[in-house]
Scaffold this active site. Structure first.
Site, PDB file in Angstrom:
ATOM      1  N   LYS A  78      31.272 -93.999 -65.547  1.00 30.40           N
ATOM      2  CA  LYS A  78      31.758 -92.675 -65.163  1.00 30.40           C
ATOM      3  C   LYS A  78      31.982 -91.812 -66.399  1.00 30.40           C
ATOM      4  CE  LYS A  78      33.642 -89.178 -63.113  1.00 30.40           C
ATOM      5  NZ  LYS A  78      35.013 -89.190 -62.605  1.00 30.40           N
ATOM      6  N   HIS A 115      31.600 -86.035 -64.052  1.00 28.50           N
ATOM      7  CA  HIS A 115      32.503 -84.898 -63.861  1.00 28.50           C
ATOM      8  C   HIS A 115      32.285 -84.043 -65.107  1.00 28.50           C
ATOM      9  CE1 HIS A 115      36.940 -83.453 -63.226  1.00 28.50           C
ATOM     10  NE2 HIS A 115      36.384 -82.707 -64.171  1.00 28.50           N
ATOM     11  N   HIS A 152      45.559 -83.515 -63.784  1.00 29.14           N
ATOM     12  CA  HIS A 152      44.934 -83.446 -65.108  1.00 29.14           C
ATOM     13  C   HIS A 152      45.943 -83.232 -66.231  1.00 29.14           C
ATOM     14  CE1 HIS A 152      40.886 -83.923 -63.678  1.00 29.14           C
ATOM     15  NE2 HIS A 152      41.217 -83.145 -62.663  1.00 29.14           N
TER      16      HIS A 152
END
Length: 574
Positions: A219, A248, A322
């Site tokens: 990822k 992402h 985040h």
């Protein structure tokens, strides 16, 4: 003389047959049975005075001579390939037949032999789907697994180590130590599981180490630095080891713009998470990447579907996930740059066109792990209401009788397509012969909201169950509870753990003392959008940089937010 039954009476007795229609939950989605594999007059049904009795529907055949372990009778299967009525035979935890069950000694055309060793599950009046696959999991807490299972999810892929700050933001299980511990933790969890390593590096050694440690994918996440160099390096390792890469991208466009990311990917297969961008990615135009043939685009469920509450709830979610500070203007600007009504509205339509192929949760990191299936079919409902029938459904010569093509499109987003994307479709993702018997039974009125029964590896692992001290199973309070397959030594053979082929070749499962079947992911690097069933559209997507309006093949994509949704407060108090 043949006995004739009224169609309504037949449906109430044996379940709907060819041409019968039903509404799913409280949506505007209408399902129609396309084919019935059972035989009128020879249906099998269990119960007092019914068919599955010795010498009648039950044969003398032993298991050794081919009788199945379990038969699901008269089930209505909803899958990417069709909507059919059939009996389903299970054996050794797998689906061995879909067709007609019974006793071959007295009935012709039997595909599924019922014997004294066969258990029966009444599928009459129930819809059967494959267990859903959630391919965007932050493994923040183990309680997610029970919540997901209760919603009809039977496979979870993602990354994390628990409620660490890194895991709260990114779907990565970084490094061999953490991957080993998560693989060992998986032994006690009633779910098929696979873990992604951290893919953010500009040299290969640490990435190779994670794949060899058991990561089933890698990822790339912007919070770790998704630079063009990291993208290229990660994909080069994935190509060598045949594992999927999930990405992402860079919301702030610090290391490059969407064009630079596309250039760094270089035509190689990649699974793009929350491709609309509210969950993260090049602002404001990451959504255009869904038109690339090598990209497998997915959504996460907080933007599914676009409603009057969507924008308002996103800002706070984003700040928490985040690790942003509301007192820092730059952090607030970062959050606000990701939340755009225009791209979220377009995302609804791109799903309906089949341009977005997968829906997942983003569990506890801006997504809800127990709502993947619900939000998928809420999106289908919203598009039916706002856009009307799909052209394929409207083209029915008998008139627009059903939403079968739309239903097959949306069920694929949470079953077969994530399975193909991550190289596990030989085992899970559909109701097909040879697949693991991960099946979900739904009452039509509760479809997509609350499963009646979840079967895992051929055994019941979750079910709606009443008071355990009652004289029968049904008195309240009735709610979902774990069943025997979730306990003791039955758990391991009921579930799979997905690893890289390289890790299995090094005998990693034995080194870690794993008891569950460890299955390699395969064929992740030669696939593309064309392999996404019922969701392989490739429009040219463009975003106006000033207004954020989204165009597909020159057509503006816009829709109103939903004011009210089905599958919501009629069913759920919270």
């Amino acid at each position: 003389m043949a006995y004739r039954m009224d169609r309504q009476a037949y449906a109430e007795t044996y379940g709907p047959t060819t041409g019968d229609r039903m509404r799913l939950a409280d949506t505007e989605l209408i399902l129609e049975v396309e084919r019935d594999f059972t035989t009128y007059g020879e249906e099998v049904k269990f119960g007092g005075g019914k068919v599955i009795r010795d010498g009648m529907g039950q044969s003398q055949q032993s298991r050794a001579n081919g009788a199945v372990d379990t038969v699901i009778t008269n089930a209505l299967i909803l899958d990417w390939w069709g909507i059919v009525k059939a009996d389903i035979g299970l054996r050794d935890g797998r689906i061995v037949a879909i067709g007609k069950a019974g006793n071959p000694d007295i009935t012709d055309g039997i595909d599924i032999v019922i014997g004294p060793g066969t258990e029966a599950i009444a599928g009459e009046g129930h819809i059967v789907t494959a267990g859903a696959i959630d391919s965007h999991i932050h493994f923040i807490c183990p309680q997610q697994i029970e919540t997901a299972l209760a919603s009809g999810v039977t496979t979870m892929l993602g990354g994390g180590t628990g409620p660490a700050t890194g895991t709260n933001a990114t779907t990565c299980t970084p490094g061999s130590f953490h991957i080993s511990r998560m693989l060992q933790a998986a032994e006690g969890l009633p779910m098929n599981l696979g873990f992604f390593g951290k893919g953010n590096a500009s040299t290969t050694e640490a990435l190779e180490e994670q794949v060899l440690a058991g990561a089933c994918g890698l990822k790339l996440h912007e919070d770790w630095g998704t630079t063009p160099a990291a993208i290229d390096c990660c994909l080069s390792v994935a190509d060598r080891f045949d594992v999927q890469v999930c990405i992402h991208t860079d919301t702030l466009n610090e290391a490059g713009f969407v064009e630079d990311t596309i250039r760094a990917i270089g035509g190689r297969t990649i699974h793009t998470f929350h491709t609309e961008g509210a969950g993260g990615g090049h602002a404001p135009d990451i959504i255009r990447i869904c038109g690339e043939s090598n990209v497998l685009p997915s959504s996460t469920n907080p933007t599914r579907p676009y409603t009057r509450n969507t924008l308002e709830e996103h800002l706070d979610m984003l700040m928490v996930c985040h690790h942003l500070d509301p007192a820092i203007p730059e952090d607030v600007a970062f959050a606000e740059s990701r939340i755009r009504r225009e791209t979220i509205a377009a995302e609804d339509i791109l799903h309906d066109l089949g341009a977005f192929s997968i829906i997942a949760s983003d569990s506890q990191a801006m997504g809800r792990v127990g709502e993947v299936i619900t939000r998928t079919f809420q999106t289908a409902h919203k598009m039916k209401v706002q856009r009307g029938p799909l052209p394929e459904d409207a083209a029915n010569p008998r008139g627009t009788r059903n939403d079968n093509n739309r239903l097959k499109r949306y069920i694929a987003k949470v079953t077969i397509n994530p399975a193909i994307a991550h190289g596990i479709d030989n085992h899970v993702g559909s109701v097909e012969v040879g697949k693991l018997a991960d099946l979900v039974l739904w009452k039509p009125g509760f479809f997509g909201v609350r499963p009646e029964l979840v079967i895992k590896g051929g055994s019941i692992i979750w079910a709606q169950m009443g008071d355990a001290n009652a004289s029968i199973p049904t008195p309240g309070p009735v709610h979902g509870r774990p069943m025997f397959a979730a306990f003791g030594k039955a758990l391991a053979p009921s579930c799979l753990t997905f690893l890289s082929q390289a890790a299995i070749e090094t005998d990693l499962p034995n080194k870690l003392g794993l008891q569950r079947a460890c299955i390699p992911v395969l064929n992740t690097r030669t696939i593309g959008k064309a392999e996404m069933h019922n969701n392989n559209s490739l429009p040219k997507v463009e975003v106006d940089p000033q207004t954020y309006e989204v165009f597909a093949d020159g057509e503006l994509l816009t829709c109103d937010p939903a004011e009210e949704l089905p599958m919501a407060q009629r069913y759920l108090l919270i």
